[in-house]
Design a protein around this motif. Structure first.
Motif, PDB file in Angstrom:
ATOM      1  N   PRO A 315       0.828  -1.212   0.000  1.00  0.00           N
ATOM      2  CA  PRO A 315       0.000   0.000   0.000  1.00  0.00           C
ATOM      3  C   PRO A 315       0.858   1.256   0.000  1.00  0.00           C
ATOM      4  N   LYS A 316       0.270   2.343  -0.474  1.00  0.00           N
ATOM      5  CA  LYS A 316       0.960   3.626  -0.464  1.00  0.00           C
ATOM      6  C   LYS A 316       0.879   4.241   0.938  1.00  0.00           C
ATOM      7  N   ASN A 317       1.693   3.692   1.821  1.00  0.00           N
ATOM      8  CA  ASN A 317       1.781   4.215   3.186  1.00  0.00           C
ATOM      9  C   ASN A 317       2.912   5.224   3.245  1.00  0.00           C
ATOM     10  N   GLN A 318       2.567   6.490   3.461  1.00  0.00           N
ATOM     11  CA  GLN A 318       3.558   7.552   3.338  1.00  0.00           C
ATOM     12  C   GLN A 318       4.713   7.404   4.311  1.00  0.00           C
ATOM     13  N   ASP A 319       4.436   7.037   5.558  1.00  0.00           N
ATOM     14  CA  ASP A 319       5.498   6.922   6.560  1.00  0.00           C
ATOM     15  C   ASP A 319       6.497   5.840   6.177  1.00  0.00           C
ATOM     16  N   ASN A 320       5.998   4.680   5.775  1.00  0.00           N
ATOM     17  CA  ASN A 320       6.887   3.580   5.403  1.00  0.00           C
ATOM     18  C   ASN A 320       7.695   3.907   4.160  1.00  0.00           C
ATOM     19  N   LEU A 321       7.057   4.528   3.170  1.00  0.00           N
ATOM     20  CA  LEU A 321       7.743   4.840   1.916  1.00  0.00           C
ATOM     21  C   LEU A 321       8.821   5.900   2.133  1.00  0.00           C
ATOM     22  N   ALA A 322       8.548   6.863   2.998  1.00  0.00           N
ATOM     23  CA  ALA A 322       9.520   7.936   3.242  1.00  0.00           C
ATOM     24  C   ALA A 322      10.804   7.391   3.859  1.00  0.00           C
ATOM     25  N   LYS A 323      10.708   6.294   4.601  1.00  0.00           N
ATOM     26  CA  LYS A 323      11.887   5.712   5.234  1.00  0.00           C
ATOM     27  C   LYS A 323      12.781   4.988   4.229  1.00  0.00           C
ATOM     28  N   LEU A 324      12.209   4.557   3.119  1.00  0.00           N
ATOM     29  CA  LEU A 324      12.968   3.762   2.152  1.00  0.00           C
ATOM     30  C   LEU A 324      13.817   4.612   1.217  1.00  0.00           C
ATOM     31  N   ALA A 325      13.273   5.747   0.760  1.00  0.00           N
ATOM     32  CA  ALA A 325      14.010   6.584  -0.193  1.00  0.00           C
ATOM     33  C   ALA A 325      13.418   7.976  -0.210  1.00  0.00           C
ATOM     34  N   ASN A 326      14.253   8.928  -0.523  1.00  0.00           N
ATOM     35  CA  ASN A 326      13.823  10.321  -0.598  1.00  0.00           C
ATOM     36  C   ASN A 326      12.833  10.508  -1.745  1.00  0.00           C
ATOM     37  N   GLY A 327      11.613  10.939  -1.419  1.00  0.00           N
ATOM     38  CA  GLY A 327      10.604  11.215  -2.438  1.00  0.00           C
ATOM     39  C   GLY A 327       9.698  10.052  -2.752  1.00  0.00           C
ATOM     40  N   LEU A 328       9.995   8.851  -2.241  1.00  0.00           N
ATOM     41  CA  LEU A 328       9.139   7.703  -2.556  1.00  0.00           C
ATOM     42  C   LEU A 328       7.744   7.877  -1.959  1.00  0.00           C
ATOM     43  N   ASP A 329       7.631   8.624  -0.865  1.00  0.00           N
ATOM     44  CA  ASP A 329       6.314   8.876  -0.266  1.00  0.00           C
ATOM     45  C   ASP A 329       5.441   9.754  -1.153  1.00  0.00           C
ATOM     46  N   LEU A 330       6.050  10.460  -2.117  1.00  0.00           N
ATOM     47  CA  LEU A 330       5.276  11.319  -3.013  1.00  0.00           C
ATOM     48  C   LEU A 330       4.505  10.515  -4.053  1.00  0.00           C
ATOM     49  N   THR A 331       4.705   9.188  -4.082  1.00  0.00           N
ATOM     50  CA  THR A 331       3.859   8.356  -4.939  1.00  0.00           C
ATOM     51  C   THR A 331       2.405   8.395  -4.470  1.00  0.00           C
ATOM     52  N   VAL A 332       2.182   8.796  -3.213  1.00  0.00           N
ATOM     53  CA  VAL A 332       0.832   9.176  -2.785  1.00  0.00           C
ATOM     54  C   VAL A 332       0.628  10.568  -3.356  1.00  0.00           C
ATOM     55  N   ASP A 333       0.109  10.623  -4.556  1.00  0.00           N
ATOM     56  CA  ASP A 333       0.200  11.820  -5.388  1.00  0.00           C
ATOM     57  C   ASP A 333      -0.942  12.785  -5.112  1.00  0.00           C
ATOM     58  N   TYR A 334      -0.641  13.832  -4.343  1.00  0.00           N
ATOM     59  CA  TYR A 334      -1.627  14.874  -4.063  1.00  0.00           C
ATOM     60  C   TYR A 334      -1.558  16.014  -5.075  1.00  0.00           C
ATOM     61  N   GLY A 335      -0.736  15.866  -6.097  1.00  0.00           N
ATOM     62  CA  GLY A 335      -0.654  16.905  -7.110  1.00  0.00           C
ATOM     63  C   GLY A 335       0.109  18.119  -6.617  1.00  0.00           C
ATOM     64  N   PHE A 336      -0.142  19.253  -7.243  1.00  0.00           N
ATOM     65  CA  PHE A 336       0.623  20.453  -6.932  1.00  0.00           C
ATOM     66  C   PHE A 336       0.284  21.033  -5.566  1.00  0.00           C
ATOM     67  N   LEU A 337      -0.779  20.523  -4.923  1.00  0.00           N
ATOM     68  CA  LEU A 337      -1.151  21.006  -3.585  1.00  0.00           C
ATOM     69  C   LEU A 337      -0.696  20.038  -2.494  1.00  0.00           C
ATOM     70  N   TRP A 338       0.329  19.235  -2.781  1.00  0.00           N
ATOM     71  CA  TRP A 338       0.789  18.229  -1.815  1.00  0.00           C
ATOM     72  C   TRP A 338       1.186  18.847  -0.479  1.00  0.00           C
ATOM     73  N   PHE A 339       1.724  20.063  -0.500  1.00  0.00           N
ATOM     74  CA  PHE A 339       2.181  20.702   0.738  1.00  0.00           C
ATOM     75  C   PHE A 339       1.011  21.081   1.644  1.00  0.00           C
ATOM     76  N   ILE A 340      -0.196  21.154   1.088  1.00  0.00           N
ATOM     77  CA  ILE A 340      -1.392  21.363   1.901  1.00  0.00           C
ATOM     78  C   ILE A 340      -2.017  20.008   2.254  1.00  0.00           C
ATOM     79  N   SER A 341      -2.024  19.104   1.302  1.00  0.00           N
ATOM     80  CA  SER A 341      -2.656  17.800   1.508  1.00  0.00           C
ATOM     81  C   SER A 341      -1.953  16.982   2.583  1.00  0.00           C
ATOM     82  N   GLN A 342      -0.623  17.023   2.627  1.00  0.00           N
ATOM     83  CA  GLN A 342       0.090  16.200   3.595  1.00  0.00           C
ATOM     84  C   GLN A 342      -0.244  16.577   5.043  1.00  0.00           C
ATOM     85  N   PRO A 343      -0.241  17.868   5.417  1.00  0.00           N
ATOM     86  CA  PRO A 343      -0.666  18.197   6.788  1.00  0.00           C
ATOM     87  C   PRO A 343      -2.128  17.828   7.060  1.00  0.00           C
ATOM     88  N   LEU A 344      -2.993  17.984   6.053  1.00  0.00           N
ATOM     89  CA  LEU A 344      -4.394  17.606   6.242  1.00  0.00           C
ATOM     90  C   LEU A 344      -4.532  16.107   6.445  1.00  0.00           C
TER      91      LEU A 344
END
Length: 549
Positions: A315-344
Motif C-alpha cells: 500500500p501507499k503508506n507515506q510513513d513507510n515509503l519515506a523511510k525507504l528513499a527520498n521522495g518515494l512517499d510522493l507516490t501518494v500523489d496529491y498533485g501540486f497542492l501536496w504541501f497542503i494535503s500532507q498536513p491535512l
C-alpha cells in the motif's frame, strides 16, 4: 457574489479539472508507438540509450524467453503475515504477489493481487547481475538458481530465502530477506570469485508491466497507472507508458528509485542509496520497463562482495515509503497542492486514531477546516451584504454615467472608498479557501486508508459510491437550502431556472463520487448553513440587509 455562487465556482472548477483530465486521457495528443533513438531530457542524461537487447527480459513477448506460466517445480512460494510471493527460480524474479491484508474487492475475502504472470497480462519484478561475467549477461540464458525447498513461511523475526547458482567462476547466492509486518524485502547478492582472474558484474533491477490493460480511470475517480522515478535531481516524477513510447528514460543519480503505480498500491525498487545508478525505461513488445542499474563491480580473485537493494510492494503508506528513499512517499500523489494535503492527511489520521472511524474523522476534519476558515467566511458574507446595500447607489451611478464609461469607473471607486466596501471582498476569501477544498479532495481520493473503510449503516466503503444515493440527495437538499437562504441576485429568467435546477444536477453528478467525498461536501454545506445563519443574524443587528430586497 454570494455564498451559493462561491460554492458553484469551487465545484465547477473541480468538475472542469476532472473533465479536462478525462478528455486528455481519451482524446489528448497520443505518443507514437515506437521509441526514438535519443535519450531522455528528464534529469541528467548519462551514457547511450539502453535497449532491450542489453537486458535479460524474461517476458511474454520475448520469443527466446521461457513460457509465461513457469513449471510449478520452478516456483518458490513465500508466505509472511502480510503477503504471499511467488519467485521463479529462473533468474530469481518475483512473478506473483498478493497482499493478505487487502481484499481484491469489498467482501470477496480474496487477497489483493498486485503482481502476476499470466496469459494476456504480466506484471513482474526482475533483478540480476549483468556485465561480462554476470550470470544474467544477455549472451547466455538466464540462470536457474538452486533452492533447498519450494515453500517458505515467516515464523520468527526474519526469513531468509537463499538461492544459489555457480557460473563463470562465480558462486552467486541471491537472498530474499523478509520481516514481519513489512512490505519491503531486502534483496542481496553474495558473489564469490573462485577463479584466478578479475570478474566483472553489473547489478540491475526493474519492473515489467503490460501497457495495454489494468486499472482504469474515470472523470469521477482519476487514477494514474504507470511508472515513476526519483533521482538526486528530482524527488518525484511520473514517467508513464506514453512517455516511454516517446523516449527512453536514462538518468544518472546517486541513489534514486523506480516504481510502478496504481491507485492505492505501489511496487518499487530502491537500489543502494550511496552508489551511482542509472535509471532507465524502455518498451519491449507490449511491456513497459522501468529500472535502475549500478556501475560495474570488479571482484578480485578469491574475493567476495555483497550487493543489495530493496524491493517494496504494498500500500501507499507515506510513513513507510519515506523511510525507504527520498521522495518515494510522493507516490501518494496529491498533485501540486501536496504541501497542503500532507498536513491535512496527518490531521485526518490523528483524528481517526481517537475516533476509530474514518467517516467520523472526515466529519471532524471538515468541522475543523470550516472553523479555521470562519474569519474568511465572515468577511465574505459581510462584504456581500454591504454590496447589496450599495446596490441602489450603484444603479444610480450607472444610470448617471451610462454614456460616459471613463467617469463611471472613478465614481464607483470613490463610492467604494466612502462606504468602506471592498468589491473583491466576497471573492478573495473564496479563492483562498479553494486550494484547501481541492487538497482535501485529493486526500480522500489518494489515501489507501479509506479503501474499503466502513462508516455506518449502509455506508460500508468510503472509497465507493453511496449504494442507496442517500448522501448525494441530502447534499442536494443542503444546496437547495443554501440557495433559499442567500438567493442569487439574477433577474434573467433563464439564469434563475438554471440555478433552481443546479442542486438536482449536482446531486446526480455526485451519485458516482466516492461516499467519503460526498460526506465531506454534505457536512461542509451543513456547517456553511449554520455559519450563514449566525453571521446574517449578527449583520441584521447592525442594520445590514442579508437578503435580496
Amino acid at each position: 457574489m454570494d455564498s451559493q455562487r462561491s460554492f458553484l465556482v469551487i465545484a465547477l472548477a473541480l468538475v472542469s479539472f476532472l473533465l479536462w483530465q478525462a478528455w486528455q486521457k481519451d482524446y489528448g495528443p497520443q505518443p507514437s508507438n515506437a521509441p526514438t533513438a535519443s535519450s531522455s531530457s528528464a534529469g541528467s542524461n548519462a551514457g547511450s540509450e539502453l535497449s532491450s537487447s542489453e537486458l535479460q527480459l524474461t517476458t511474454a513477448d520475448n520469443e527466446q524467453a521461457v513460457t509465461v506460466t513457469a513449471p510449478s517445480s520452478r516456483i518458490i512460494s513465500v508466505t509472511t503475515d502480510v503477503m504471499q510471493i511467488e519467485i521463479d527460480s529462473r533468474g530469481g524474479d518475483i512473478v506473483g504477489l498478493k497482499l493478505l491484508d487487502y481484499e481484491q474487492t469489498k467482501g470477496s475475502n480474496q487477497p489483493y493481487v498486485l503482481m502476476r504472470r499470466q496469459p494476456g497480462f504480466e506484471y513482474v519484478a526482475q533483478s540480476g547481475l549483468m556485465g561480462r561475467d554476470g550470470p544474467d549477461d544477455q549472451r547466455t540464458p538466464r540462470p536457474v538458481y538452486q533452492v533447498a525447498q519450494q515453500h517458505f513461511e515467516l515464523t520468527g523475526d526474519s526469513l531468509v530465502v537463499p538461492m544459489q547458482v555457480e557460473q563463470n567462476g562465480l558462486i552467486v547466492e541471491k537472498r530474499f530477506v523478509f520481516s514481519p509486518g513489512q512490505y519491503d524485502v531486502r534483496v542481496e547478492y553474495l558473489v564469490q570469485n573462485q577463479s584466478d582472474e578479475i570478474k566483472t558484474v553489473l547489478p540491475y533491477q526493474h519492473l515489467v508491466q503490460n501497457i495495454d490493460s489494468g486499472e482504469s480511470s474515470s472523470m469521477f475517480m482519476p487514477i494514474y497507472r504507470g511508472a515513476a522515478y526519483g533521482s538526486s535531481d528530482e524527488r518525484y516524477k511520473k514517467y508513464d507508458f506514453g512517455d516511454m513510447q516517446k523516449k527512453n528514460l536514462l538518468v544518472a543519480s546517486q541513489g534514486g528509485w523506480v516504481a510502478m503505480l496504481e491507485h492505492y498500491f505501489v511496487a518499487a525498487w530502491v537500489p543502494d542509496q550511496q552508489s551511482e545508478n542509472q535509471l532507465y525505461s524502455l518498451i519491449h513488445g507490449r511491456q513497459g520497463v522501468i529500472g535502475s542499474r549500478a556501475n560495474s563491480i570488479d571482484i578480485e580473485p578469491g574475493q567476495s562482495v555483497v550487493i543489495s537493494s530493496t524491493f517494496y510492494a504494498g500500500p501507499k503508506n507515506q510513513d513507510n515509503l519515506a523511510k525507504l528513499a527520498n521522495g518515494l512517499d510522493l507516490t501518494v500523489d496529491y498533485g501540486f497542492l501536496w504541501f497542503i494535503s500532507q498536513p491535512l492527511f496527518w490531521l485526518l489520521t490523528l483524528i481517526q486514531g481517537f475516533v476509530i472511524n474514518w467517516g467520523v474523522a472526515i466529519i471532524c476534519i471538515t468541522i475543523i477546516v470550516k472553523g479555521v476558515m470562519y474569519p474568511l467566511t465572515k468577511i465574505q458574507y459581510e462584504s456581500m451584504a454591504k454590496m447589496r446595500n450599495l446596490k441602489p447607489k450603484i444603479e444610480e451611478l450607472q444610470a448617471r454615467y451610462k454614456d460616459d464609461r471613463q467617469k463611471m469607473g472613478p465614481a464607483m471607486m470613490e463610492l467604494y472608498r466612502k462606504e468602506k466596501v471592498n468589491p473583491m471582498g466576497g471573492c478573495l476569501p473564496m479563492l483562498i479557501q479553494m486550494p484547501i477544498f481541492l487538497a482535501l479532495y485529493w486526500v480522500f481520493v489518494e489515501s489507501v486508508e479509506l479503501r474499503h473503510a466502513p462508516f455506518m449503516l449502509w455506508i460500508t466503503d468510503l472509497s465507493a459510491k453511496d449504494p442507496l444515493y442517500i448522501l448525494p440527495i441530502l447534499f442536494g437538499l443542503s444546496m437547495f437550502a443554501m440557495q433559499k437562504l442567500t438567493p442569487m441576485q439574477v433577474t434573467d429568467p433563464l439564469q434563475q431556472k438554471i440555478m433552481m435546477w443546479m442542486p438536482v444536477a449536482f446531486s446526480i453528478f455526485f451519485f458516482w463520487f466516492p461516499s467519503g467525498l460526498v460526506l465531506y461536501w454534505l457536512v461542509s454545506n451543513l456547517i456553511s448553513l449554520a455559519q450563514m445563519l449566525y453571521i446574517y443574524k449578527g449583520m441584521e443587528k447592525k442594520g445590514l440587509h442579508t437578503k435580496k430586497a
